[in-house]
Design an enzyme around this catalytic site. Structure first.
Site: not given
Length: 374
Positions: A175, A205, A358
Site C-alpha cells: 500500500e 501517488e 486502506d
C-alpha cells in the site's frame, strides 16, 4: 487544502511535534483512532470474524487497546509509548484564511521514527513461519522520507531481501501513500515493485510515481479536477508492462488497485487473478459506507460524480466506454492486462476521510482470488 487533495508529511522537529501531539491529545474533544496503513488494513480484515490478522509495527498501549481481538501482535512489536499521527480533517467548503476546500479531505503529519526505519520488518518476516498467512500486506515505505539518504538506500535493500524471504505462493500487497521524494519513489518502483504481487494507490501517488520514473503523462504537473480515466489507465498499463510480471522479466507484480474519489480501477495481468468485478465493486461500496459511517449505502447521502463516458487510453487508440447504470462495472482489455472500472457513490458529508484508501484496498483484496503460480 486549497485543492482538496490528501497529503501526508514528516514533521522533523521532535519537540514541537510532541508538544502539539500532547496538547491535541488532552483536548476535551480529542478522538483517538487506530492509525497507520497496515493497522487500518488489518482492522478492516479483522471485522470478518473468520479472519485472523498478524500485525507487526510499533504498537503502544493505546493502539493495542483499540485493536480488534482478531488482530494478534507479537510481543517484540509492543513498545511502551504510542506513536501519534496527527490528522487535520476538513469538510467541503470549509475556509482557512483565503483558502476554501473544494471537497472534504485530510492532511496528516507525524514524527514517527520507528515506522520510518521500518523497524518491525524482520520481526514480521520471522513470525510468518508460525502464522502461515494466505496474504501479506506491507505499507509505510513513504515514512522513510524522514530518514537520511544512506539509511533509505540500505533499508530498501533489506526490505527487498525480507520480502524475498516470504514463502513463494503467498501474495504480497504493497500500500503506497503520499510522498515528495522522487529519488525514494524511483527506488521503490525499481527495487520493491518487482518483489510484490499487488499495489494499492491513489491519484496523487500514481501521478507522482509516473513523474519520478518517467512514465506516461509525466509532464502533467497535477490532475485538473477528476483524474482522466484514459490517462490513469495508461499509467497503470505502463507500470504492469514495465515493472510487472512478463516472460522476460523476473517480477511478481500482477495487480494494481487504483482509487480516486469518484471512481476506482482494478488492473490485473491476465491469468493471475479472478473475481475482479466483485473486488472492485466491494472497494467502491466500502468507500461510500465508511465515509458516511453507515452500515449500507444511504442513497440520500451519496452522489454519483464519476464520468458517464470516457476513453480507455490516450497513448494508443483507446475505445470509448459508456457506463451502463444496470451493470456499472466496466471492463476492457489491453495486451494481456484487464481493467475493471467502477463509479463510486461519494458520501456528500463525510464523517471522516482518513483510512478510506486502506479500507478500499482491504476490501478489494478480501474479494480477490489469487491464482497460485509456482
Amino acid at each position: 487544502m486549497g485543492k482538496g487533495v490528501a497529503a501526508e508529511r514528516f514533521f522533523s522537529d521532535k519537540e514541537a511535534f510532541h508538544d502539539i501531539a500532547q496538547i491535541a491529545s488532552e483536548l476535551p474533544g480529542a478522538q483517538h483512532y487506530v492509525g497507520g496503513n497496515a493497522a487500518l488494513i488489518g482492522q478492516k480484515f479483522a471485522a470478518n470474524s473468520d479472519l485472523k490478522v498478524l500485525l507487526c509495527g510499533p504498537v503502544g498501549p493505546k493502539l493495542h487497546e483499540l485493536l480488534d481481538d482478531n488482530v494478534f501482535v507479537p510481543p517484540e512489536s509492543l513498545q511502551e509509548v504510542d506513536e501519534f499521527h496527527l490528522i487535520l480533517e476538513y469538510q467541503a467548503g470549509e475556509e482557512w484564511g483565503r483558502l476554501k476546500a473544494p471537497h472534504a479531505n485530510r492532511f496528516i503529519f507525524s514524527h514517527d521514527l520507528s515506522n520510518g526505519a521500518m523497524n518491525m520488518l524482520e520481526v514480521f518476516v520471522s513470525s510468518l513461519e508460525e502464522f502461515q498467512p494466505d496474504l501479506v500486506v506491507l505499507s509505510g515505505l513513504h515514512m522513510m522520507e524522514g530518514q537520511s539518504k544512506e539509511l533509505q538506500r540500505k533499508r530498501l535493500l533489506e526490505v527487498v531481501t525480507s520480502i524475498s524471504d516470504i514463502p513463494t505462493g503467498i501474495p504480497v500487497h504493497l500500500e503506497l501513500a503520499s510522498m515528495t521524494n522522487r529519488e525514494l519513489m524511483r527506488s521503490i518502483v525499481h527495487q520493491v515493485f518487482p518483489a510484490v504481487t499487488s499495489l494499492g494507490l491513489n491519484e496523487q501517488e500514481l501521478l507522482f510515481l509516473s513523474q519520478a520514473a518517467s512514465g506516461p503523462h509525466s509532464s502533467l504537473s497535477s490532475w485538473n479536477g477528476v483524474p482522466d480515466v484514459g490517462m490513469v489507465s495508461d499509467i497503470l498499463f505502463w507500470i504492469l508492462k514495465e515493472h510487472g510480471r512478463s516472460k522476460s522479466r523476473a517480477s511478481d507484480l500482477t495487480r494494481i488497485h487504483f482509487h480516486t474519489l469518484v471512481y476506482h480501477i482494478l488492473a490485473t495481468v491476465d491469468g493471475h487473478w479472478a473475481n475482479q468485478l466483485a473486488a472492485v465493486a466491494a472497494g467502491a461500496r466500502v468507500a461510500g459506507t465508511q465515509a458516511c459511517a453507515t452500515e449500507t449505502i444511504d442513497a440520500s447521502r451519496v452522489s454519483l460524480r464519476a464520468p458517464r463516458e470516457f476513453m480507455t487510453s490516450h497513448s494508443e487508440a483507446g475505445s470509448r466506454i459508456v457506463i451502463d447504470p444496470s451493470r456499472p462495472v466496466a471492463e476492457w482489455h489491453r495486451e494481456g492486462v484487464s481493467f475493471h472500472f467502477t463509479p463510486v457513490l461519494v458520501c456528500k458529508d463525510p464523517v471522516r476521510t482518513v483510512g478510506l484508501g486502506d479500507a478500499i484496498s482491504a476490501e478489494g483484496l478480501f474479494y480477490s482470488e489469487a491464482r497460485p503460480h509456482y
